[in-house]
Write a protein that holds these residues in place. Structure first.
Motif, PDB file in Angstrom:
ATOM      1  N   GLU A  85       0.832  -1.201   0.000  1.00 38.00           N
ATOM      2  CA  GLU A  85       0.000   0.000   0.000  1.00 38.00           C
ATOM      3  C   GLU A  85       0.871   1.257   0.000  1.00 38.00           C
ATOM      4  OE1 GLU A  85      -2.665  -0.541   3.312  1.00 38.00           O
ATOM      5  OE2 GLU A  85      -3.704  -2.198   2.302  1.00 38.00           O
ATOM      6  N   THR A  86       1.971   1.231   0.751  1.00 38.34           N
ATOM      7  CA  THR A  86       2.910   2.352   0.759  1.00 38.34           C
ATOM      8  C   THR A  86       3.509   2.557  -0.630  1.00 38.34           C
ATOM      9  OG1 THR A  86       3.453   2.019   3.084  1.00 38.34           O
ATOM     10  CG2 THR A  86       5.066   3.234   1.758  1.00 38.34           C
ATOM     11  N   VAL A  87       3.921   1.464  -1.274  1.00 39.86           N
ATOM     12  CA  VAL A  87       4.493   1.539  -2.617  1.00 39.86           C
ATOM     13  C   VAL A  87       3.485   2.125  -3.596  1.00 39.86           C
ATOM     14  CG1 VAL A  87       5.276   0.136  -4.581  1.00 39.86           C
ATOM     15  CG2 VAL A  87       6.202  -0.299  -2.294  1.00 39.86           C
ATOM     16  N   GLY A  93       0.196   2.253  -9.619  1.00 38.47           N
ATOM     17  CA  GLY A  93       0.289   0.842  -9.961  1.00 38.47           C
ATOM     18  C   GLY A  93      -1.035   0.149  -9.794  1.00 38.47           C
ATOM     19  N   THR A  94      -1.240  -0.907 -10.568  1.00 38.69           N
ATOM     20  CA  THR A  94      -2.533  -1.582 -10.572  1.00 38.69           C
ATOM     21  C   THR A  94      -2.444  -3.068 -10.282  1.00 38.69           C
ATOM     22  OG1 THR A  94      -2.360  -1.963 -12.959  1.00 38.69           O
ATOM     23  CG2 THR A  94      -3.510   0.045 -12.242  1.00 38.69           C
ATOM     24  N   TYR A 129       4.604  -7.255 -15.203  1.00 39.96           N
ATOM     25  CA  TYR A 129       5.032  -6.191 -14.305  1.00 39.96           C
ATOM     26  C   TYR A 129       6.013  -5.276 -15.031  1.00 39.96           C
ATOM     27  CZ  TYR A 129       3.121  -9.299 -10.751  1.00 39.96           C
ATOM     28  OH  TYR A 129       2.297 -10.101 -10.013  1.00 39.96           O
ATOM     29  N   THR A 130       6.191  -4.072 -14.484  1.00 42.07           N
ATOM     30  CA  THR A 130       7.148  -3.121 -15.056  1.00 42.07           C
ATOM     31  C   THR A 130       8.238  -2.722 -14.054  1.00 42.07           C
ATOM     32  OG1 THR A 130       5.738  -1.249 -14.388  1.00 42.07           O
ATOM     33  CG2 THR A 130       5.435  -2.130 -16.642  1.00 42.07           C
ATOM     34  N   PHE A 152       3.133  -3.451 -11.518  1.00 41.88           N
ATOM     35  CA  PHE A 152       2.821  -2.940 -12.845  1.00 41.88           C
ATOM     36  C   PHE A 152       2.356  -1.500 -12.705  1.00 41.88           C
ATOM     37  CE2 PHE A 152      -0.315  -1.916 -16.132  1.00 41.88           C
ATOM     38  CZ  PHE A 152       0.467  -2.069 -17.258  1.00 41.88           C
ATOM     39  N   ILE A 153       3.031  -0.605 -13.408  1.00 44.54           N
ATOM     40  CA  ILE A 153       2.619   0.785 -13.482  1.00 44.54           C
ATOM     41  C   ILE A 153       2.333   1.084 -14.957  1.00 44.54           C
ATOM     42  CG2 ILE A 153       3.254   3.210 -13.134  1.00 44.54           C
ATOM     43  CD1 ILE A 153       5.128   2.290 -10.916  1.00 44.54           C
ATOM     44  N   PRO A 154       1.075   1.387 -15.281  1.00 40.42           N
ATOM     45  CA  PRO A 154       0.749   1.658 -16.689  1.00 40.42           C
ATOM     46  C   PRO A 154       1.430   2.935 -17.183  1.00 40.42           C
ATOM     47  CG  PRO A 154      -1.193   1.919 -15.281  1.00 40.42           C
ATOM     48  CD  PRO A 154      -0.071   1.505 -14.404  1.00 40.42           C
TER      49      PRO A 154
END
Length: 155
Positions: A85-87, A93-94, A129-130, A152-154
């Motif tokens: 949650e902190t990240v 991110g999704t 993931y990215t 994963f961050i779009p």
């Protein structure tokens, strides 16, 4: 006298700047072991036609903290959700995943080979993931507590 006034003025400016600076993120240091975990995960992903993961400092800090907490508590799960949650609060991110493991005397490439042989860990490594954030904490008896976060961050 003029020179002393200039030096005092400069000192006041430097002190003012130092005390007015906002602390952004936790300071971190990534170990060679953690760098190599990231590198070997990326080599495996690339061999499977997947994109390379970005090494994410915020995730490294959280993974290192989780590994340390795990070593001290004996519980690999407690606090992990809060760390994600902190990240996500800091980065967005999704989708996220994590691999945790206690390695006894294993090199980073051997650890990744263990993960490749494990279907659950392999699935996590190959997900879309990215970002990557490995963190370790060294324990007793040549043990290494490993938390490897994926996100994963779009675009």
């Amino acid at each position: 006298m003029n020179r002393i006034i200039q030096l005092i003025s400069l000192l006041i400016i430097i002190i003012t700047i130092c005390f007015s600076c906002k602390k952004d993120d936790d300071w971190y240091h990534i170990s060679a072991y953690e760098e190599n975990l990231n590198r070997y995960v990326n080599e495996y992903r690339q061999s499977q036609g997947k994109s390379l993961l970005n090494l994410q400092p915020v995730m490294v800090v959280e993974a290192q903290g989780h590994s340390k907490d795990w070593k001290e508590s004996g519980d690999p799960v407690t606090g992990l959700q809060e760390r994600f949650e902190t990240v996500i609060e800091k980065l967005g991110g999704t989708n996220y995943g994590v691999i945790t493991m206690i390695a006894y005397g294993l090199s980073p490439d051997s650890v990744v080979n263990v993960w490749i042989a494990d279907s659950t860990a392999r699935t996590i490594m190959l997900n879309d993931y990215t970002q990557s954030g490995p963190g370790i904490s060294e324990g007793d008896g040549n043990s290494i507590y490993i938390t490897h976060m994926f996100l994963f961050i779009p675009d």
